[in-house]
Design a protein around this motif. Structure first.
Motif, PDB file in Angstrom:
ATOM      1  N   ASP A  11       0.634  -1.084  -0.042  1.00 13.76           N
ATOM      2  CA  ASP A  11      -0.105   0.056  -0.101  1.00 13.76           C
ATOM      3  C   ASP A  11       0.779   1.288   0.142  1.00 13.76           C
ATOM      4  OD1 ASP A  11      -2.344   1.690   0.502  1.00 13.76           O
ATOM      5  OD2 ASP A  11      -1.736   1.947   2.721  1.00 13.76           O
ATOM      6  N   GLY A  12       0.575   2.081  -0.923  1.00 14.59           N
ATOM      7  CA  GLY A  12       1.475   3.256  -0.966  1.00 14.59           C
ATOM      8  C   GLY A  12       1.635   4.153   0.178  1.00 14.59           C
ATOM      9  N   LEU A  13       0.283   4.324   0.829  1.00  7.13           N
ATOM     10  CA  LEU A  13       0.132   5.051   2.123  1.00  7.13           C
ATOM     11  C   LEU A  13       1.086   4.527   3.301  1.00  7.13           C
ATOM     12  CD1 LEU A  13      -0.777   7.777   3.345  1.00  7.13           C
ATOM     13  CD2 LEU A  13      -3.114   6.324   4.128  1.00  7.13           C
ATOM     14  N   THR A  14       0.652   3.497   3.698  1.00  4.52           N
ATOM     15  CA  THR A  14       1.141   2.928   4.947  1.00  4.52           C
ATOM     16  C   THR A  14       2.351   1.935   4.723  1.00  4.52           C
ATOM     17  OG1 THR A  14      -0.488   0.742   4.610  1.00  4.52           O
ATOM     18  CG2 THR A  14      -1.213   2.832   5.713  1.00  4.52           C
ATOM     19  N   GLN A  15       2.753   1.581   3.565  1.00  6.90           N
ATOM     20  CA  GLN A  15       3.740   0.514   3.234  1.00  6.90           C
ATOM     21  C   GLN A  15       3.418  -0.695   3.720  1.00  6.90           C
ATOM     22  OE1 GLN A  15       6.347   1.394   1.085  1.00  6.90           O
ATOM     23  NE2 GLN A  15       4.951   2.913   0.837  1.00  6.90           N
ATOM     24  N   LEU A  16       2.296  -1.185   4.138  1.00  8.85           N
ATOM     25  CA  LEU A  16       1.792  -2.378   4.578  1.00  8.85           C
ATOM     26  C   LEU A  16       1.498  -3.168   3.058  1.00  8.85           C
ATOM     27  CD1 LEU A  16      -0.453  -1.879   7.661  1.00  8.85           C
ATOM     28  CD2 LEU A  16       2.165  -2.283   7.477  1.00  8.85           C
ATOM     29  N   TYR A  17       1.492  -4.474   3.280  1.00  9.93           N
ATOM     30  CA  TYR A  17       1.031  -5.329   1.946  1.00  9.93           C
ATOM     31  C   TYR A  17      -0.635  -5.104   1.767  1.00  9.93           C
ATOM     32  CZ  TYR A  17       5.111  -7.997   2.705  1.00  9.93           C
ATOM     33  OH  TYR A  17       6.524  -8.337   2.603  1.00  9.93           O
ATOM     34  N   ASN A  18      -0.727  -5.290   0.384  1.00  4.54           N
ATOM     35  CA  ASN A  18      -2.035  -4.926  -0.053  1.00  4.54           C
ATOM     36  C   ASN A  18      -2.673  -6.390  -0.531  1.00  4.54           C
ATOM     37  OD1 ASN A  18      -1.006  -6.057  -2.439  1.00  4.54           O
ATOM     38  ND2 ASN A  18      -0.670  -3.926  -3.350  1.00  4.54           N
ATOM     39  N   ARG A  19      -4.346  -6.297  -0.736  1.00  3.69           N
ATOM     40  CA  ARG A  19      -4.764  -7.610  -0.943  1.00  3.69           C
ATOM     41  C   ARG A  19      -4.137  -8.455  -2.156  1.00  3.69           C
ATOM     42  NH1 ARG A  19     -11.174  -6.089  -1.082  1.00  3.69           N
ATOM     43  NH2 ARG A  19     -11.309  -8.485  -1.081  1.00  3.69           N
TER      44      ARG A  19
ATOM     45  N   GLY B 170      -9.565   0.851   2.379  1.00  8.55           N
ATOM     46  CA  GLY B 170     -10.041   1.981   3.431  1.00  8.55           C
ATOM     47  C   GLY B 170      -9.495   2.027   4.534  1.00  8.55           C
ATOM     48  N   GLU B 171     -10.035   1.959   5.921  1.00  7.80           N
ATOM     49  CA  GLU B 171      -9.689   2.000   7.190  1.00  7.80           C
ATOM     50  C   GLU B 171      -9.595   0.524   7.815  1.00  7.80           C
ATOM     51  OE1 GLU B 171     -14.115   2.953   7.500  1.00  7.80           O
ATOM     52  OE2 GLU B 171     -12.466   3.245   6.062  1.00  7.80           O
ATOM     53  N   GLU B 172      -9.719  -0.647   6.992  1.00  6.25           N
ATOM     54  CA  GLU B 172      -9.892  -1.492   7.450  1.00  6.25           C
ATOM     55  C   GLU B 172      -8.468  -2.559   7.197  1.00  6.25           C
ATOM     56  OE1 GLU B 172     -13.394  -5.059   7.195  1.00  6.25           O
ATOM     57  OE2 GLU B 172     -12.850  -4.113   5.122  1.00  6.25           O
TER      58      GLU B 172
ATOM     59  N   MET C  95      -9.134  -8.989  11.833  1.00  6.74           N
ATOM     60  CA  MET C  95      -9.612  -7.978  10.804  1.00  6.74           C
ATOM     61  C   MET C  95     -10.113  -6.797  11.761  1.00  6.74           C
ATOM     62  SD  MET C  95     -10.650  -7.616   7.800  1.00  6.74           S
ATOM     63  CE  MET C  95     -11.116  -9.201   7.091  1.00  6.74           C
ATOM     64  N   LEU C  96      -9.403  -5.711  11.331  1.00  3.37           N
ATOM     65  CA  LEU C  96      -9.471  -4.279  12.070  1.00  3.37           C
ATOM     66  C   LEU C  96     -10.225  -3.262  11.394  1.00  3.37           C
ATOM     67  CD1 LEU C  96      -6.344  -5.963  12.730  1.00  3.37           C
ATOM     68  CD2 LEU C  96      -6.225  -3.795  14.395  1.00  3.37           C
ATOM     69  N   ASP C  97     -10.749  -2.476  12.156  1.00  4.26           N
ATOM     70  CA  ASP C  97     -11.442  -1.307  11.457  1.00  4.26           C
ATOM     71  C   ASP C  97     -11.515   0.032  12.251  1.00  4.26           C
ATOM     72  OD1 ASP C  97     -13.515  -0.554   8.829  1.00  4.26           O
ATOM     73  OD2 ASP C  97     -14.233   0.298  10.555  1.00  4.26           O
ATOM     74  N   MET C  98     -11.103   0.948  11.790  1.00  8.91           N
ATOM     75  CA  MET C  98     -10.868   2.304  12.598  1.00  8.91           C
ATOM     76  C   MET C  98     -12.100   2.802  12.935  1.00  8.91           C
ATOM     77  SD  MET C  98      -8.765   4.654  14.172  1.00  8.91           S
ATOM     78  CE  MET C  98      -7.263   4.478  13.101  1.00  8.91           C
ATOM     79  N   ASP C  99     -12.464   3.137  14.085  1.00 10.84           N
ATOM     80  CA  ASP C  99     -14.084   3.360  14.365  1.00 10.84           C
ATOM     81  C   ASP C  99     -14.194   4.852  14.232  1.00 10.84           C
ATOM     82  OD1 ASP C  99     -14.448   0.957  15.731  1.00 10.84           O
ATOM     83  OD2 ASP C  99     -13.734   1.651  17.788  1.00 10.84           O
ATOM     84  N   HIS C 100     -15.254   5.232  13.581  1.00 10.37           N
ATOM     85  CA  HIS C 100     -15.527   6.754  13.049  1.00 10.37           C
ATOM     86  C   HIS C 100     -14.501   7.549  12.584  1.00 10.37           C
ATOM     87  CE1 HIS C 100     -19.148   6.186  16.053  1.00 10.37           C
ATOM     88  NE2 HIS C 100     -18.145   5.972  16.873  1.00 10.37           N
ATOM     89  N   PHE C 101     -14.089   6.650  11.602  1.00 13.01           N
ATOM     90  CA  PHE C 101     -12.917   7.168  10.601  1.00 13.01           C
ATOM     91  C   PHE C 101     -13.578   8.361   9.707  1.00 13.01           C
ATOM     92  CE2 PHE C 101     -10.184   7.204   6.669  1.00 13.01           C
ATOM     93  CZ  PHE C 101      -9.033   7.699   7.334  1.00 13.01           C
ATOM     94  N   LYS C 102     -14.711   8.093   9.304  1.00 12.38           N
ATOM     95  CA  LYS C 102     -15.138   9.004   8.377  1.00 12.38           C
ATOM     96  C   LYS C 102     -15.456  10.296   9.058  1.00 12.38           C
ATOM     97  CE  LYS C 102     -19.245   9.531   5.267  1.00 12.38           C
ATOM     98  NZ  LYS C 102     -19.488  11.080   5.460  1.00 12.38           N
ATOM     99  N   ALA C 103     -15.674  10.392  10.163  1.00 15.79           N
ATOM    100  CA  ALA C 103     -15.804  11.613  10.948  1.00 15.79           C
ATOM    101  C   ALA C 103     -14.386  12.614  10.787  1.00 15.79           C
ATOM    102  CB  ALA C 103     -16.189  11.342  12.386  1.00 15.79           C
TER     103      ALA C 103
ATOM    104  N   GLY D  41      -6.777  12.254   8.083  1.00 14.16           N
ATOM    105  CA  GLY D  41      -6.951  10.842   7.810  1.00 14.16           C
ATOM    106  C   GLY D  41      -5.882   9.916   7.474  1.00 14.16           C
ATOM    107  N   ASP D  42      -5.423  10.592   6.607  1.00 16.77           N
ATOM    108  CA  ASP D  42      -4.159   9.645   6.319  1.00 16.77           C
ATOM    109  C   ASP D  42      -3.102   9.633   7.146  1.00 16.77           C
ATOM    110  OD1 ASP D  42      -5.193   9.526   3.963  1.00 16.77           O
ATOM    111  OD2 ASP D  42      -3.816  10.964   3.002  1.00 16.77           O
ATOM    112  N   LYS D  43      -2.716  10.383   8.226  1.00 21.27           N
ATOM    113  CA  LYS D  43      -1.981  10.440   9.409  1.00 21.27           C
ATOM    114  C   LYS D  43      -2.469   9.423  10.272  1.00 21.27           C
ATOM    115  CE  LYS D  43       0.423  13.525  12.649  1.00 21.27           C
ATOM    116  NZ  LYS D  43       0.742  14.581  12.951  1.00 21.27           N
ATOM    117  N   VAL D  44      -3.933   9.536  10.412  1.00 16.58           N
ATOM    118  CA  VAL D  44      -4.294   8.545  11.353  1.00 16.58           C
ATOM    119  C   VAL D  44      -4.052   7.151  10.928  1.00 16.58           C
ATOM    120  CG1 VAL D  44      -6.529   7.580  12.426  1.00 16.58           C
ATOM    121  CG2 VAL D  44      -6.062  10.185  12.451  1.00 16.58           C
ATOM    122  N   LEU D  45      -4.320   6.637   9.734  1.00 13.66           N
ATOM    123  CA  LEU D  45      -3.999   5.513   9.254  1.00 13.66           C
ATOM    124  C   LEU D  45      -2.598   5.129   9.300  1.00 13.66           C
ATOM    125  CD1 LEU D  45      -6.290   5.442   5.907  1.00 13.66           C
ATOM    126  CD2 LEU D  45      -6.558   4.334   8.133  1.00 13.66           C
TER     127      LEU D  45
END
Length: 608
Positions: free
Chosen positions: A437-445, A514-516, A470-478, A488-492
């Motif tokens: 993943d370009g943003l987090t440098q973690l592996y992608n799907r 996304g945030e998952e 399986m993780l999901d950031m709570d209220h990330f859209k807010a 939002g990118d910084k939070v991820l």
């Protein structure tokens, strides 16, 4: 060598002189014997004739005495055969005196005997007296039958004295001739012997790399002088050419073994060409290797087999990321590992971008903690901020000096491998860019789909488990709505950092979308251990403060769903779905919690 040749030539001349003298002695003795036998035969003929004329003469004894008085005749006697005794009875003739007389009477052949003393030499000759036509008038015998023996003892001392004098003269002549020949040959051969000695010395010097011309001695023939001048010209050309070849080849390899100093430059050039050939073959092989690991393994094999190195380690240091990775270790070498593994910037070779070597009286590297060992560290700049450190350890200073002497050549192998390693790193970067993943440098799907093809068969073979979070950031859209997408990118990014810090290197982190996020806990023992990790991640996220801007701090939480492979299903897609259902349960039941999947959750979702 010159003395040896002269001595050998002198010995040869002496042997020739001895041979000539011996032959002369032998010939003289033979001549003396033959002369004595001839004299005895002549005397016997005189006696025979006298017997024929004076056989009835009463003065026969006086006749024999007169002959006995001849010079050099010591004794003279006649012996009769048994036939004469039978026919005439006791006459002037006597019976055989000894066995020689008897033998001559029996065989009718002349016999002689030599009696030699220190001064005097006698020759006794016994000649048969045979029947002639004159004899048969009186004797009852056949012609040719032996009637008696005439024996004479001659004194040949005079001949011996003459012979000895002759020997002295011959020996003197031979000695003078040998001396003359020796002096003459020495004068003639000296220039050639001198040339031979110089040529021998010149060749021996050439064997150790010293090429010198020969000074031509005087007294040589024109042909030999010309050959010597041609040799000098050849040596000059050979010297200039071989040194030029050696110098130019040395520039390619950059290495000369000090143990081969003062050797023939051609031999040294041959060694350099062999080394260049080895480098070329090595380069071709590393270009065909599939991975960086294969290249490093090949270099290690060269170090072991070609350079006989027993203790060394390869490790990479990423200065930017402050990461150290040990790649290959042979023997016992990395005694500084515990000090620098968590602080790679402490490695002197990486920090100074130069080689680090053991130094007497003080330590160049303070983190090498083995006082009775010696070390040599090579630094190779692979790509920007990434260094390959090759760490050698030796037991003695002599081994360390040997590595120093070979360091330039060792570096050539490393430099030949560097482009191939760089290509492999670029290929790895391209692959990672496709799988990360370009943003987090973690592996992608995409990576997950490819990696599972290799991972799942291995998990089944080893009978291990995988805990899927399986993780999901709570209220990330807010966050995006209130602070913007950059926040939002910084939070991820903060979440990905927390995940990396709280799982093992063997675990797999994936930004699922996304945030998952997804965490694969490889080889986790039980679901309790998986739940403990999940709760730890949730607590770290909950505690983490994110500086948004101008001192504004926000905190976030995550919801986590857990499913176990193969406990929940033998199909990994089903496990993913189960973890997603558990995540849904965590979010719908209040968020900021960890939920373990159960079949009831699945039923409730389906009914919903």
């Amino acid at each position: 060598m010159k003395k040896n040749i002269i001595v050998q030539f002198l010995i040869l001349l002496i042997l020739v002189a001895i041979f000539i003298t011996t032959i002369s002695l032998y010939n003289l003795r033979t001549v003396s014997i033959k002369s004595s036998v001839s004299n005895a035969e002549a005397i016997s003929e005189v006696i025979k004739n006298g017997l024929d004329l004076h056989i009835d003469n009463p003065n026969m004894d006086e006749f024999l005495k007169s002959i006995s008085s001849i010079k050099n005749i010591k004794s003279l006697w006649l012996a009769r055969s048994s036939n004469i005794n039978t026919q005439f009875g006791n006459l002037t003739f006597k019976n055989p005196k000894d066995d020689i007389d008897k033998k001559v009477l029996r065989t009718g052949i002349t016999e002689y005997k030599i009696t030699e003393a220190l001064i005097h030499t006698d020759v006794r000759v016994s000649v048969p007296y045979k029947t002639t036509t004159t004899c048969i008038r009186c004797h009852q015998s056949k012609i040719g039958e032996t009637l008696g023996v005439i024996s004479v003892v001659l004194d040949v001392s005079t001949l011996k004295e003459i012979g000895i004098k002759s020997i002295y003269i011959i020996f003197l002549i031979v000695f003078i001739s040998v001396a003359g020949i020796f002096l003459l040959s020495k004068k003639v051969f000296n220039p050639y012997l001198s040339l031979y000695t110089k040529l021998t010395e010149n060749i021996n010097q050439a064997k150790v790399g010293k090429f010198e011309n020969i000074d031509i001695p005087e007294g040589l023939t024109t042909e030999v002088v010309q050959v010597t001048e041609d040799y000098n010209n050849l040596i000059t050309i050979f010297k200039d050419t071989s040194l030029d070849i050696d110098t130019k080849l040395q520039g390619f390899v950059g290495y000369r073994d000090k143990s081969t100093q003062n050797t023939n430059p051609l031999n040294e050039s041959k060694n350099i060409i062999d080394n260049l050939s080895n480098l070329y073959q090595f380069k071709k092989q590393v270009e065909l290797d599939n991975t960086k690991g294969e290249i490093y393994t090949r270099i290690a094999q060269v170090f072991e087999n070609k350079f006989n190195l027993k203790n060394f380690t390869f490790f990479e240091i990423d200065i930017k990321k402050q990461k150290m990775q040990k790649i290959i270790s042979v023997g016992e070498s990395l005694y500084c590992h515990d000090s620098i593994k968590d602080n790679p910037h402490l490695c002197r070779a990486a920090r100074t971008k130069s080689d680090v070597i053991s130094i007497d009286f003080h330590e160049s590297c303070p983190y090498f903690n083995k006082k009775n060992k010696f070390y040599y560290c090579l630094n190779i700049d692979i790509v920007e901020n990434l260094y390959l450190i090759v760490h050698f350890v030796t037991d003695t200073k002599e081994e360390l000096e040997e590595i120093k002497n070979k360091s330039l050549f060792i570096n050539r192998f490393l430099k030949e491998a560097r482009p191939a390693v760089e290509v492999k790193l670029l290929m790895q970067a391209l692959e990672e860019s496709a799988f990360k993943d370009g943003l987090t440098q973690l592996y992608n799907r995409k990576f997950l789909d490819e990696h599972l093809k290799k991972l799942l068969p291995q998990i089944k073979r080893d009978k291990k488990k995988i805990g899927l979070l399986m993780l999901d950031m709570d209220h990330f859209k807010a966050v995006n709505d209130e602070y913007g997408h950059d926040v939002g990118d910084k939070v991820l990014k903060e979440l990905s950092k927390i995940l990396e810090e709280n799982v093992r290197e063997s675990d797999i982190l994936v930004r699922y979308g996304g945030e998952e996020f997804m965490v694969l806990l490889i080889g986790v023992d039980t679901e309790e251990n998986a739940l403990a990790i999940a709760h730890k991640i949730g607590a770290k996220v909950r505690e983490n403060e994110i500086d948004v801007y101008a001192g504004t701090i926000i905190k976030k939480t995550v919801s986590i769903g857990l499913s176990m492979y193969p406990d929940d299903s033998n199909l990994f897609d089903t496990v993913i779905k189960n973890a997603d259902i558990a995540l849904y349960e965590a979010k719908s039941s209040g968020r900021d919690k960890v939920v373990r999947f159960s079949k009831e959750h699945k039923t409730s979702v389906e009914l919903f």
